[in-house]
Design a protein around this motif. Sequence first.
Motif, mmCIF file in Angstrom:
data_model
loop_
_atom_site.group_PDB
_atom_site.id
_atom_site.type_symbol
_atom_site.label_atom_id
_atom_site.label_comp_id
_atom_site.label_asym_id
_atom_site.label_seq_id
_atom_site.Cartn_x
_atom_site.Cartn_y
_atom_site.Cartn_z
ATOM 1 N N GLY A 1 -35.337 -13.981 25.566
ATOM 2 C CA GLY A 1 -34.826 -14.763 24.456
ATOM 3 C C GLY A 1 -34.428 -16.161 24.868
ATOM 4 O O GLY A 1 -33.902 -16.926 24.070
ATOM 5 N N ALA A 2 -34.719 -16.504 26.130
ATOM 6 C CA ALA A 2 -34.320 -17.811 26.647
ATOM 7 C C ALA A 2 -35.062 -18.927 25.923
ATOM 8 O O ALA A 2 -36.217 -18.766 25.539
ATOM 9 N N PRO A 3 -34.402 -20.058 25.750
ATOM 10 C CA PRO A 3 -35.087 -21.208 25.134
ATOM 11 C C PRO A 3 -36.124 -21.789 26.095
ATOM 12 O O PRO A 3 -36.119 -21.500 27.292
ATOM 13 N N ASN A 4 -36.997 -22.622 25.551
ATOM 14 C CA ASN A 4 -37.980 -23.304 26.382
ATOM 15 C C ASN A 4 -37.253 -24.128 27.440
ATOM 16 O O ASN A 4 -36.291 -24.817 27.136
ATOM 17 N N ARG A 5 -37.738 -24.056 28.660
ATOM 18 C CA ARG A 5 -37.100 -24.808 29.753
ATOM 19 C C ARG A 5 -37.915 -26.007 30.185
ATOM 20 O O ARG A 5 -37.348 -27.040 30.525
ATOM 21 N N ALA A 6 -39.235 -25.862 30.232
ATOM 22 C CA ALA A 6 -40.056 -26.932 30.798
ATOM 23 C C ALA A 6 -41.036 -27.541 29.808
ATOM 24 O O ALA A 6 -41.298 -28.735 29.863
ATOM 25 N N PHE A 7 -41.577 -26.725 28.931
ATOM 26 C CA PHE A 7 -42.710 -27.170 28.128
ATOM 27 C C PHE A 7 -42.397 -27.220 26.636
ATOM 28 O O PHE A 7 -41.636 -26.412 26.130
ATOM 29 N N GLY A 8 -43.039 -28.189 25.977
ATOM 30 C CA GLY A 8 -42.955 -28.294 24.528
ATOM 31 C C GLY A 8 -44.292 -28.049 23.871
ATOM 32 O O GLY A 8 -44.378 -27.799 22.675
ATOM 33 N N THR A 9 -45.374 -28.115 24.679
ATOM 34 C CA THR A 9 -46.730 -27.980 24.166
ATOM 35 C C THR A 9 -47.549 -27.128 25.120
ATOM 36 O O THR A 9 -47.425 -27.263 26.338
ATOM 37 N N VAL A 10 -48.398 -26.268 24.558
ATOM 38 C CA VAL A 10 -49.346 -25.496 25.352
ATOM 39 C C VAL A 10 -50.752 -25.950 24.974
ATOM 40 O O VAL A 10 -51.069 -26.121 23.800
ATOM 41 N N LEU A 11 -51.586 -26.163 25.990
ATOM 42 C CA LEU A 11 -52.972 -26.575 25.816
ATOM 43 C C LEU A 11 -53.879 -25.447 26.267
ATOM 44 O O LEU A 11 -53.674 -24.874 27.339
ATOM 45 N N LEU B 1 -40.690 -15.725 36.910
ATOM 46 C CA LEU B 1 -41.385 -16.599 35.969
ATOM 47 C C LEU B 1 -40.627 -16.719 34.656
ATOM 48 O O LEU B 1 -40.557 -17.797 34.064
ATOM 49 N N ALA B 2 -40.038 -15.622 34.202
ATOM 50 C CA ALA B 2 -39.264 -15.654 32.957
ATOM 51 C C ALA B 2 -38.042 -16.548 33.099
ATOM 52 O O ALA B 2 -37.632 -17.214 32.145
ATOM 53 N N ALA B 3 -37.451 -16.581 34.292
ATOM 54 C CA ALA B 3 -36.283 -17.444 34.514
ATOM 55 C C ALA B 3 -36.682 -18.918 34.556
ATOM 56 O O ALA B 3 -35.988 -19.772 33.995
ATOM 57 N N ASP B 4 -37.805 -19.215 35.204
ATOM 58 C CA ASP B 4 -38.226 -20.612 35.363
ATOM 59 C C ASP B 4 -39.045 -21.138 34.186
ATOM 60 O O ASP B 4 -38.945 -22.311 33.839
ATOM 61 N N TYR B 5 -39.873 -20.278 33.610
ATOM 62 C CA TYR B 5 -40.802 -20.694 32.556
ATOM 63 C C TYR B 5 -40.844 -19.653 31.433
ATOM 64 O O TYR B 5 -41.893 -19.050 31.173
ATOM 65 N N PRO B 6 -39.746 -19.415 30.735
ATOM 66 C CA PRO B 6 -39.745 -18.361 29.704
ATOM 67 C C PRO B 6 -40.747 -18.617 28.587
ATOM 68 O O PRO B 6 -41.271 -17.677 27.985
ATOM 69 N N GLU B 7 -41.055 -19.884 28.324
ATOM 70 C CA GLU B 7 -41.959 -20.220 27.230
ATOM 71 C C GLU B 7 -43.418 -19.892 27.524
ATOM 72 O O GLU B 7 -44.256 -19.922 26.629
ATOM 73 N N THR B 8 -43.749 -19.545 28.779
ATOM 74 C CA THR B 8 -45.139 -19.238 29.115
ATOM 75 C C THR B 8 -45.533 -17.807 28.778
ATOM 76 O O THR B 8 -46.687 -17.427 28.967
ATOM 77 N N PHE B 9 -44.606 -17.045 28.268
ATOM 78 C CA PHE B 9 -44.919 -15.684 27.834
ATOM 79 C C PHE B 9 -45.265 -15.716 26.349
ATOM 80 O O PHE B 9 -44.511 -16.274 25.549
ATOM 81 N N PRO B 10 -46.395 -15.106 25.960
ATOM 82 C CA PRO B 10 -46.727 -15.070 24.534
ATOM 83 C C PRO B 10 -45.658 -14.311 23.747
ATOM 84 O O PRO B 10 -44.953 -13.454 24.298
ATOM 85 N N ALA B 11 -45.548 -14.615 22.471
ATOM 86 C CA ALA B 11 -44.490 -14.047 21.629
ATOM 87 C C ALA B 11 -44.380 -12.520 21.725
ATOM 88 O O ALA B 11 -43.271 -12.005 21.902
ATOM 89 N N PRO B 12 -45.482 -11.759 21.626
ATOM 90 C CA PRO B 12 -45.334 -10.301 21.720
ATOM 91 C C PRO B 12 -44.770 -9.841 23.072
ATOM 92 O O PRO B 12 -43.977 -8.903 23.133
ATOM 93 N N MET B 13 -45.141 -10.531 24.142
ATOM 94 C CA MET B 13 -44.641 -10.164 25.466
ATOM 95 C C MET B 13 -43.174 -10.562 25.614
ATOM 96 O O MET B 13 -42.390 -9.834 26.219
ATOM 97 N N ARG B 14 -42.808 -11.720 25.073
ATOM 98 C CA ARG B 14 -41.398 -12.140 25.097
ATOM 99 C C ARG B 14 -40.530 -11.082 24.426
ATOM 100 O O ARG B 14 -39.470 -10.714 24.924
ATOM 101 N N GLU B 15 -41.009 -10.611 23.285
ATOM 102 C CA GLU B 15 -40.260 -9.603 22.535
ATOM 103 C C GLU B 15 -40.168 -8.299 23.323
ATOM 104 O O GLU B 15 -39.094 -7.719 23.459
ATOM 105 N N ALA B 16 -41.290 -7.848 23.876
ATOM 106 C CA ALA B 16 -41.314 -6.590 24.625
ATOM 107 C C ALA B 16 -40.431 -6.638 25.869
ATOM 108 O O ALA B 16 -39.814 -5.636 26.235
#
Length: 188
Positions: free
Chosen positions: A55-65, A36-51
């Motif tokens: 550090g990958a840039p957004n791949r698929a999404f620009g907005t979360v609803l 999931l981190a490889a395909d959708y890194p932006e779907t991890f909340p900031a604290p989890m991304r850090e943990a």
Amino acid sequence: MSSLVYLVATSLDGFIAAPDGDFTPLVVGDEHLAGLAADYPETFPAPMREALGIGAPNRAFGTVLMGARTYQVPGAVPSPYPHLRQVVFSSRALDVPDEVEVVDGDAVAHVRRLKADADGGDLWLCGGAHLAGQLCDEIDRLVLKISPVVLGSGLPLFAGVDPRPRGFRPRGQVDYDNGVRVVTYDRV
């Protein structure tokens, strides 16, 4: 034109959380997180991304609803996805930081405007059940992280949807050793 993608964890019997909103029964291990981190890194909340060192840039999404209950998960940070445009749909006032937009009104009309904004990337619907029900006819793709558990009751994938069929076709699937299956469907 952007697409609306409903990427969410679900049980085998189609619930995204227990009746009280607890989604921890769907957490069955972390073997699938690297995929999931490889395909959708932006779907991890900031604290989890850090943990996790994501550090990958957004791949698929620009907005979360998010619906209000999804946004207000106990222990959540006030701005869980600062790397995305954050939109919370709520009919009640919420205390949110400036970078979180709260929409009180027609979710469908708002999402249609967001989809027309082609330079913002795709839209990720991360929850909840009632918002997914309202936006059901706007969803272009489903990405279901199916956990190998049966909840028996709880919050369904779609709540309050009028009873008529909507067609999706399988696009692909990945099976992980912990029993999680990630299945992607496109609207027919």
